[in-house]
Write a protein that holds these residues in place. Structure first.
Motif, PDB file in Angstrom:
ATOM      1  N   ARG A 260      37.972  45.795  36.404  1.00 22.79           N
ATOM      2  CA  ARG A 260      38.481  45.513  35.058  1.00 22.79           C
ATOM      3  C   ARG A 260      39.834  44.803  35.151  1.00 22.79           C
ATOM      4  N   GLY A 261      39.998  43.735  34.374  1.00 24.53           N
ATOM      5  CA  GLY A 261      41.244  42.983  34.360  1.00 24.53           C
ATOM      6  C   GLY A 261      41.380  41.986  35.491  1.00 24.53           C
ATOM      7  N   GLU A 262      40.327  41.812  36.287  1.00 28.62           N
ATOM      8  CA  GLU A 262      40.374  40.952  37.463  1.00 28.62           C
ATOM      9  C   GLU A 262      39.520  39.708  37.218  1.00 28.62           C
ATOM     10  N   THR A 263      40.007  38.552  37.616  1.00 32.71           N
ATOM     11  CA  THR A 263      39.187  37.348  37.531  1.00 32.71           C
ATOM     12  C   THR A 263      38.153  37.363  38.650  1.00 32.71           C
ATOM     13  N   ALA A 264      37.108  36.552  38.489  1.00 33.04           N
ATOM     14  CA  ALA A 264      36.077  36.478  39.523  1.00 33.04           C
ATOM     15  C   ALA A 264      36.664  35.970  40.838  1.00 33.04           C
ATOM     16  N   GLU A 265      37.566  34.982  40.744  1.00 35.76           N
ATOM     17  CA  GLU A 265      38.180  34.438  41.958  1.00 35.76           C
ATOM     18  C   GLU A 265      39.029  35.488  42.674  1.00 35.76           C
ATOM     19  N   ALA A 266      39.810  36.238  41.900  1.00 35.13           N
ATOM     20  CA  ALA A 266      40.628  37.293  42.507  1.00 35.13           C
ATOM     21  C   ALA A 266      39.746  38.375  43.116  1.00 35.13           C
ATOM     22  N   ALA A 267      38.627  38.658  42.461  1.00 38.12           N
ATOM     23  CA  ALA A 267      37.725  39.703  42.953  1.00 38.12           C
ATOM     24  C   ALA A 267      37.121  39.335  44.298  1.00 38.12           C
ATOM     25  N   ILE A 268      36.669  38.095  44.452  1.00 43.52           N
ATOM     26  CA  ILE A 268      36.027  37.738  45.718  1.00 43.52           C
ATOM     27  C   ILE A 268      37.053  37.649  46.844  1.00 43.52           C
ATOM     28  N   ILE A 269      38.264  37.202  46.533  1.00 44.00           N
ATOM     29  CA  ILE A 269      39.315  37.192  47.563  1.00 44.00           C
ATOM     30  C   ILE A 269      39.602  38.618  48.030  1.00 44.00           C
ATOM     31  N   ARG A 270      39.705  39.549  47.075  1.00 46.44           N
ATOM     32  CA  ARG A 270      39.967  40.953  47.422  1.00 46.44           C
ATOM     33  C   ARG A 270      38.800  41.561  48.202  1.00 46.44           C
ATOM     34  N   GLU A 271      37.571  41.348  47.712  1.00 43.31           N
ATOM     35  CA  GLU A 271      36.403  41.939  48.363  1.00 43.31           C
ATOM     36  C   GLU A 271      36.251  41.449  49.799  1.00 43.31           C
ATOM     37  N   VAL A 272      36.442  40.157  50.007  1.00 46.08           N
ATOM     38  CA  VAL A 272      36.318  39.607  51.358  1.00 46.08           C
ATOM     39  C   VAL A 272      37.387  40.193  52.280  1.00 46.08           C
ATOM     40  N   LYS A 273      38.598  40.332  51.772  1.00 43.79           N
ATOM     41  CA  LYS A 273      39.665  40.920  52.578  1.00 43.79           C
ATOM     42  C   LYS A 273      39.331  42.367  52.933  1.00 43.79           C
ATOM     43  N   GLU A 274      38.829  43.134  51.954  1.00 45.85           N
ATOM     44  CA  GLU A 274      38.502  44.537  52.192  1.00 45.85           C
ATOM     45  C   GLU A 274      37.335  44.692  53.166  1.00 45.85           C
ATOM     46  N   GLU A 275      36.333  43.822  53.036  1.00 47.79           N
ATOM     47  CA  GLU A 275      35.114  43.987  53.829  1.00 47.79           C
ATOM     48  C   GLU A 275      35.200  43.353  55.210  1.00 47.79           C
ATOM     49  N   THR A 276      35.994  42.284  55.353  1.00 47.57           N
ATOM     50  CA  THR A 276      35.985  41.528  56.612  1.00 47.57           C
ATOM     51  C   THR A 276      37.361  41.281  57.213  1.00 47.57           C
ATOM     52  N   ASN A 277      38.421  41.550  56.478  1.00 52.02           N
ATOM     53  CA  ASN A 277      39.800  41.284  56.890  1.00 52.02           C
ATOM     54  C   ASN A 277      40.170  39.804  56.802  1.00 52.02           C
ATOM     55  N   LEU A 278      39.276  38.961  56.300  1.00 53.44           N
ATOM     56  CA  LEU A 278      39.557  37.532  56.232  1.00 53.44           C
ATOM     57  C   LEU A 278      40.289  37.170  54.944  1.00 53.44           C
ATOM     58  N   VAL A 279      41.186  36.196  55.065  1.00 51.65           N
ATOM     59  CA  VAL A 279      41.833  35.594  53.899  1.00 51.65           C
ATOM     60  C   VAL A 279      41.151  34.254  53.658  1.00 51.65           C
ATOM     61  N   ILE A 280      40.524  34.108  52.492  1.00 53.40           N
ATOM     62  CA  ILE A 280      39.764  32.888  52.209  1.00 53.40           C
ATOM     63  C   ILE A 280      40.495  32.025  51.188  1.00 53.40           C
ATOM     64  N   SER A 281      40.147  30.749  51.190  1.00 53.85           N
ATOM     65  CA  SER A 281      40.745  29.797  50.255  1.00 53.85           C
ATOM     66  C   SER A 281      39.700  28.731  49.931  1.00 53.85           C
ATOM     67  N   GLY A 282      40.099  27.769  49.087  1.00 55.32           N
ATOM     68  CA  GLY A 282      39.189  26.677  48.743  1.00 55.32           C
ATOM     69  C   GLY A 282      37.949  27.126  48.002  1.00 55.32           C
ATOM     70  N   LEU A 283      38.099  28.098  47.124  1.00 54.33           N
ATOM     71  CA  LEU A 283      36.943  28.623  46.396  1.00 54.33           C
ATOM     72  C   LEU A 283      36.301  27.548  45.522  1.00 54.33           C
ATOM     73  N   ARG A 284      34.974  27.503  45.560  1.00 51.14           N
ATOM     74  CA  ARG A 284      34.212  26.581  44.714  1.00 51.14           C
ATOM     75  C   ARG A 284      33.028  27.343  44.131  1.00 51.14           C
ATOM     76  N   PHE A 285      32.956  27.404  42.805  1.00 46.80           N
ATOM     77  CA  PHE A 285      31.855  28.129  42.176  1.00 46.80           C
ATOM     78  C   PHE A 285      30.545  27.374  42.397  1.00 46.80           C
ATOM     79  N   ILE A 286      29.499  28.117  42.788  1.00 45.35           N
ATOM     80  CA  ILE A 286      28.208  27.502  43.085  1.00 45.35           C
ATOM     81  C   ILE A 286      27.164  27.827  42.023  1.00 45.35           C
ATOM     82  N   GLU A 287      26.967  29.117  41.732  1.00 35.60           N
ATOM     83  CA  GLU A 287      25.912  29.476  40.790  1.00 35.60           C
ATOM     84  C   GLU A 287      26.057  30.923  40.335  1.00 35.60           C
ATOM     85  N   GLN A 288      25.359  31.227  39.247  1.00 34.76           N
ATOM     86  CA  GLN A 288      25.187  32.607  38.797  1.00 34.76           C
ATOM     87  C   GLN A 288      23.755  33.032  39.097  1.00 34.76           C
ATOM     88  N   GLN A 289      23.614  34.262  39.571  1.00 34.95           N
ATOM     89  CA  GLN A 289      22.284  34.832  39.782  1.00 34.95           C
ATOM     90  C   GLN A 289      22.146  36.114  38.961  1.00 34.95           C
TER      91      GLN A 289
END
Length: 354
Positions: A260-289
């Motif tokens: 709640r209160g989190e953008t989709a971009e912020a959420a995926i950056i956080r989730e990837v960091k929590e799950e893999t320890n990676l810091v990602i950048s260059g986000l590009r939206f692809i699709e909704q499923q």
């Protein structure tokens, strides 16, 4: 009715003793002159009551001798045993809500005392029942001895035998994916609830006022869940994929729920960091499923999945959290040849078309 009593299995539910038990069992096999089992083979073949397991593999060795061999080896490996993630918080949750707690386990009193002392879990358990080879034969006596109403009692375990025990006692059952049995084995036992870990169960009980909604019931899945996922490429153009228990051990992209209160971009950056320890950048939206009740997932669910692609630059180290089982970097074409979960396959196929 509200859950007022919880009976825990010990091994694979509150503590992680699988590596130690597997290694000790293989030493027993060595002494008996039979081939060792890989960890996957052991998880597939091991069963309770455990004397049935030994009868299948070592029918000519006396059970008393097997016990001597096993416990001697296990004592040397007991330092490998530790508490499972979310277990301590769940036990505190029970204590704060005055839930009565019990342990029903095949573990010996000797090993339980060592592990309970190391983890500090013993102080949260009202009464342990230990060294029970067949839990189905004790569950009703435990209910009677402690005046536990079946409708107010929940049995939590990681094996089919635990779910069978709950049914034998007429109590509610919860399977957890943190121990010995894999998802398809627990699903086949048909528990009332199947959760990834005790943290998920705590959230559900807290949300529902200590009432237990079955997987797939209206209160369990009334609204779709907004989630995010990311295809992550390194500087060599390889794609990171991980395997998790909750997706039937299939390969897939990292991702998770949007807070709640989190953008989709912020959420995926956080989730990837929590799950893999990676810091990602260059986000590009692809699709909704729209992912509705995927058969590969451990429970019924409806996800609105927002997928991105991204980059992980530099020599970053992948460190999986407790959700992940395995990871690797793959060439994009090679990734499509893997046993992928369906949402990840759909995303990678779309990326291959671009």
């Amino acid at each position: 009715m509200k859950i007022k009593n919880i009976i825990f299995d010990w091994s694979g539910t509150l503590v992680d003793d699988l590596p130690a038990v597997w290694r000790a069992t293989n030493e027993v096999f060595q002494k008996a002159g039979v081939p060792e089992l890989s960890l996957d083979e052991f998880r597939k073949e091991f069963q309770l009551p455990f004397n049935s397991f030994y009868q299948r593999f070592l029918p000519d060795v006396d059970m008393e001798q097997l016990e001597i061999w096993f416990h001697g080896s296990f004592r040397e490996k007991q330092d490998l045993v530790d508490g499972l993630p979310h277990a301590r918080e769940f036990l505190r949750f029970c204590r704060d809500r005055h839930v009565r707690t019990f342990v029903l386990s095949t573990a010996s009193n000797e090993h339980y005392q060592v592990q309970a002392s190391k983890t500090g879990y013993g102080k949260y358990i009202d009464r342990p029942y230990l060294g029970v080879w067949d839990k189905r034969k004790r569950i009703n006596a435990i209910l009677k001895e402690n005046d536990l109403h079946p409708d107010e009692t929940l049995f939590i375990g990681d094996m089919e035998h635990d779910i069978d025990t709950a049914k034998h006692g007429g109590v509610r059952s919860c399977g957890v994916l943190t121990g010995y049995n894999k998802m398809h084995q627990l699903k086949a036992a048909e528990p009332d609830v199947l959760v990834e870990h005790l943290g998920e169960l705590r959230e559900r009980l807290q949300r529902d006022g200590m009432r237990l909604a079955k997987n797939g019931s209206r209160s369990d899945s009334e609204h779709p869940v907004p989630t995010v996922g990311a295809a992550i490429y390194n500087d060599e153009g390889k794609l990171l994929l991980i395997r998790t228990q909750k997706w039937s051990h299939k390969w897939g992209i990292p991702g998770g729920k949007i807070h709640r209160g989190e953008t989709a971009e912020a959420a995926i950056i956080r989730e990837v960091k929590e799950e893999t320890n990676l810091v990602i950048s260059g986000l590009r939206f692809i699709e909704q499923q729209d992912v509705i009740d995927p058969s590969e997932f451990y429970r019924a669910a409806h996800f609105i999945l927002l997928n991105f692609d991204s980059r992980a630059h530099g020599l970053q180290q992948v460190l999986l959290n407790d959700e992940g089982e395995d990871w690797n970097w793959f060439e994009p074409k090679q990734a499509l040849e893997l046993d992928l979960n369906h949402p990840s396959r759909r995303l990678l196929e779309k990326l291959g078309e671009d």
